[in-house]
Design an enzyme around this catalytic site. Structure first.
Site, mmCIF file in Angstrom:
data_model
loop_
_atom_site.group_PDB
_atom_site.id
_atom_site.type_symbol
_atom_site.label_atom_id
_atom_site.label_comp_id
_atom_site.label_asym_id
_atom_site.label_seq_id
_atom_site.Cartn_x
_atom_site.Cartn_y
_atom_site.Cartn_z
ATOM 1 N N THR A 18 -11.600 8.730 -13.113
ATOM 2 C CA THR A 18 -10.728 8.165 -12.082
ATOM 3 C C THR A 18 -11.111 6.744 -11.694
ATOM 4 O O THR A 18 -10.340 6.062 -11.015
ATOM 5 C CB THR A 18 -10.721 9.071 -10.834
ATOM 6 O OG1 THR A 18 -9.681 8.659 -9.934
ATOM 7 C CG2 THR A 18 -12.069 9.010 -10.114
ATOM 8 N N GLU A 40 0.822 -1.208 0.000
ATOM 9 C CA GLU A 40 0.000 0.000 0.000
ATOM 10 C C GLU A 40 0.856 1.258 0.000
ATOM 11 O O GLU A 40 0.465 2.278 -0.583
ATOM 12 C CB GLU A 40 -0.923 -0.012 1.231
ATOM 13 C CG GLU A 40 -1.860 1.164 1.335
ATOM 14 C CD GLU A 40 -2.960 1.171 0.279
ATOM 15 O OE1 GLU A 40 -3.749 2.135 0.258
ATOM 16 O OE2 GLU A 40 -3.048 0.209 -0.517
#
Length: 535
Positions: free
Chosen positions: A515, A404
Site C-alpha cells: 500500500t 481531498e
C-alpha cells in the site's frame, strides 16, 4: 647599646641556583612534561602509546563493536547477523595471504556512548564473520534468493549477463552482505510488532509500545475501543513475506487469524465496516468506506492472491465477494454519467468520494483478469469509469490537481463543496490507477492524464526546497502548506515513473506493490522463468 647585624645563614641550592632561577627552571620543566605527555593523546594513531601509560578500562556489558573485513565497520549493540556472508578474497589472493591482510587491517574504533568515549579493538577475522553473543540467539534467515531469482518472468532493471556467470564474484558477495544486514532488521521489526496482537480476538491494536510491549487503540477510534480495518487489514503481504524470510511461522499465523475472525463475523450486506473491537470481535459502527479507514484492506485481498502466485484462494474469494457487495450497495452513476463509489453509514449513502478511494480503479483493473469469465469485461469497464471520474476531479479544478474529497449533489459533480476538502497534499492514488490502467490497456489517454499531473505539480507545487501541498486546488494562486509528504516520493513519483516506463520495469508478473508502493516478490513456485533477474 651597640647593635650588631648578624648575617643569616642560607643553605646553598643543590644546583647552585637562586630562588628566582629555580622557579623559572621548574616552570620550564613542567611545560616540557605537559608537552610530551599531551602529544600522546593529540598525535594520530597514539592509542598503542596510551596503553603504556593508562590502565585498561573494563568494557561495559551490552556494547560491542565488530568490524567486517569485507564491508564497512559496523558499530552494533547486542546484535550480529546470524548467517554472515563469508569475506571474499581479492583477486589473486589465496587463503594465507587473505589471513595476513586481515591481520594488517585490524584497527581501532572510537565510539561515543552516553557514558563517555570508548575504544575497543575490532575482531577482524579472515572469515569476516561477526562474533555471536551467547546471550542473544541468532535470528533464522531462510529466504532462498537465488531460487526466487530463477523464477522471475522478467529480468530486473540493471542485470548484467556477465555477472550472472560469476556467482562468487566480489561485488555480488558484498551486495549479499548488505542485504543480509538489512532484510534481518525487517525480521526484528516484525518481532517488535507482535505484542500488538495480544488481544482476546487476535485482532491487533493500532499502537504498540516497543519498550514496554504494551498496546492500545487510537484514542479517536471509537473512544479508543476499536481497531481500524485499513490498519489490521494491511499486514498480510508484509507478514507473509517475513515468514518466508525468517522461516518463523508466527508472522503468517497472526495475519491468518485476522482472516479467520473476518470470515466468521456477520457482515452487513456483505460489507466490511471500518471499526472492529479487538476485544469482542464485533463491529463498532456501520461506516463503510473504500477510501480512508477501509481502503487498503480490499487492496490487500487481491494482492495476496497475486503475491501467492494465485494460490491463496481464500483471499481471492473474499475479494470478489467484497467487490460484489460494493458494486451492489455503494456504486453509483451521477446524472452527468460519472461512476463513483459512495460511503455508507448504516444504510444511508454519502454521495462523495475521497481522493484515497481513487486507488480502486487500479485495484479493480488488477483483479479483472481472474474474475469469473462473465464479469471480466464488466470489471475492466468499471475500472476505467472510476479512473475517469477521478481524473474529472482533477480536470475541474483551476490547478488541474484533485481535492481531498469531491461530491455528487446539488447539481455539482466531482468537486469539493467546502474549503476543508479542497486541499491537495501530493497524494498518489489517482496516478496509481493511471499506471495500472496503462499496464492493462496501453491506452495513451492514461499517459496524457499522467503528464497533466506532472505539469501541474511543476507549476503549482514546486518550490525552491522541493514540492509542497496546496491548500485550495480551485485557486490558481497556490497557497503552499510547506509540507512534502513522504508518500510523494515513495508512491506518487514512483507510479508516474512507471507510467512512462516499459512493462518489464518492475513487471506485475513478478512484483506486487504494497500500500506504500514498495515492491514485494511474487512467490512463483513453478519452473524457472525467462528472466533470471538480479536485485
Amino acid at each position: 647599646m651597640l647593635m650588631r647585624k648578624v648575617p643569616v645563614f642560607v643553605p646553598a641550592s643543590p644546583w647552585g641556583l637562586r630562588l628566582p632561577q629555580k622557579f623559572l627552571f621548574l616552570l620550564f620543566l613542567s611545560g616540557l612534561v605537559t608537552l610530551c605527555f599531551g602529544a600522546l593523546f593529540l598525535l594520530p594513531n597514539s592509542s598503542r602509546l596510551k596503553r603504556l601509560f593508562l590502565a585498561p578500562r573494563t568494557q561495559q556489558p551490552g556494547l560491542e563493536v565488530v568490524a567486517e573485513v569485507a564491508g564497512h565497520p559496523l558499530a552494533r549493540e547486542q546484535e550480529s547477523p546470524p548467517n554472515p556472508a563469508p569475506a571474499v578474497p581479492a583477486p589473486g589472493e589465496d587463503d594465507a595471504s587473505s589471513q595476513a591482510n586481515a591481520r594488517r587491517r585490524k584497527g581501532w574504533l572510537r565510539r561515543t556512548h552516553p557514558t563517555g568515549t570508548r575504544e575497543m579493538a575490532t575482531a577482524a577475522r579472515s572469515s569476516g564473520s561477526a562474533a555471536l553473543r551467547p546471550q542473544e540467539p541468532s535470528i533464522p534467515f531462510s529466504f532462498d534468493f537465488h531460487a526466487f531469482q530463477s523464477r522471475l518472468r522478467h529480468p530486473v532493471q540493471g542485470t548484467r549477463a556477465d555477472e550472472s556467470k560469476e556467482p562468487q564474484s566480489l561485488v555480488r558477495a558484498q551486495r549479499e552482505k548488505i542485504k543480509e544486514v538489512f532484510r534481518i532488521k525487517a525480521i526484528k521489526l516484525g518481532e517488535k510488532l507482535l505484542p500488538a496482537f495480544n488481544t482476546p480476538t487476535g485482532i491487533p491494536k493500532g499502537v504498540v509500545n516497543f519498550k514496554s510491549s504494551s498496546n492500545r487503540s487510537w484514542g479517536w477510534a471509537m473512544a479508543g475501543s476499536s481497531s481500524i480495518l485499513a490498519e489490521f487489514g494491511s499486514l498480510h503481504l508484509e507478514f507473509l513475506h517475513l515468514t518466508e524470510l525468517s522461516g518463523n511461522q508466527v508472522f503468517a499465523e497472526k495475519v491468518r487469524n485476522i482472516r479467520k475472525v473476518l470470515r466468521k463475523i456477520d457482515k452487513p450486506f456483505g460489507l466490511y465496516p471500518n471499526f472492529l473491537s479487538p476485544v469482542s470481535g464485533n463491529w463498532m459502527q456501520h461506516h463503510v468506506s473504500v477510501g480512508g479507514l477501509g481502503d487498503s484492506f480490499y487492496e490487500y485481498l487481491i494482492k495476496s492472491w497475486l503475491m501467492s502466485a494465485k494460490t491463496d484462494v481464500e483471499a481471492k474469494d473474499m475479494y470478489y465477494e467484497a467487490l460484489e457487495a460494493i458494486e451492489t450497495h455503494l456504486l453509483n452513476v451521477s446524472p452527468g454519467g460519472l461512476t463513483y463509489i459512495a460511503e455508507w453509514r448504516g444504510g444511508i449513502l454519502d454521495h462523495k468520494m475521497g481522493h484515497l478511494a481513487c486507488f480502486s480503479g487500479g485495484m479493480i483493473a488488477l483483479g479483472a483478469e481472474d474474475a469469473k469469465e462473465e464479469k471480466r469485461a464488466r470489471y475492466r469497464e468499471l475500472a476505467a469509469q472510476i479512473t475517469k471520474t477521478c481524473h474529472e476531479s482533477y480536470a475541474r479544478s483551476d490547478t488541474k490537481l484533485g481535492p481531498e474529497a469531491f461530491w455528487f449533489n446539488s447539481g455539482r459533480e466531482a468537486v469539493a463543496t467546502q474549503l476543508s476538502e479542497s486541499y491537495y497534499i501530493l497524494r498518489p492514488e489517482v496516478v496509481e490507477s493511471y499506471m495500472y490502467l496503462w499496464r492493462q490497456t496501453h491506452d495513451p489517454i492514461y499517459r496524457e492524464w499522467g503528464w497533466e499531473v506532472v505539469t501541474a505539480l511543476e507549476k503549482y507545487c514546486r518550490t525552491e526546497a522541493g514540492f509542497s501541498g496546496i491548500q485550495d486546488v480551485y485557486s490558481s494562486i497556490p497557497n503552499h502548506d510547506n509540507k512534502q509528504q513522504t508518500f510523494f516520493l515513495a508512491e506518487t513519483l514512483k507510479y508516474l515513473y512507471l507510467l512512462f516506463s516499459e512493462d518489464d520495469v518492475l513487471s506485475l508478473e513478478d512484483w506486487v506493490f504494497n500500500t506504500e508502493a514498495h515492491p514485494l516478490p511474487v512467490n512463483h513456485s513453478d519452473s524457472p522463468g525467462r528472466g533470471g533477474g538480479q536485485l
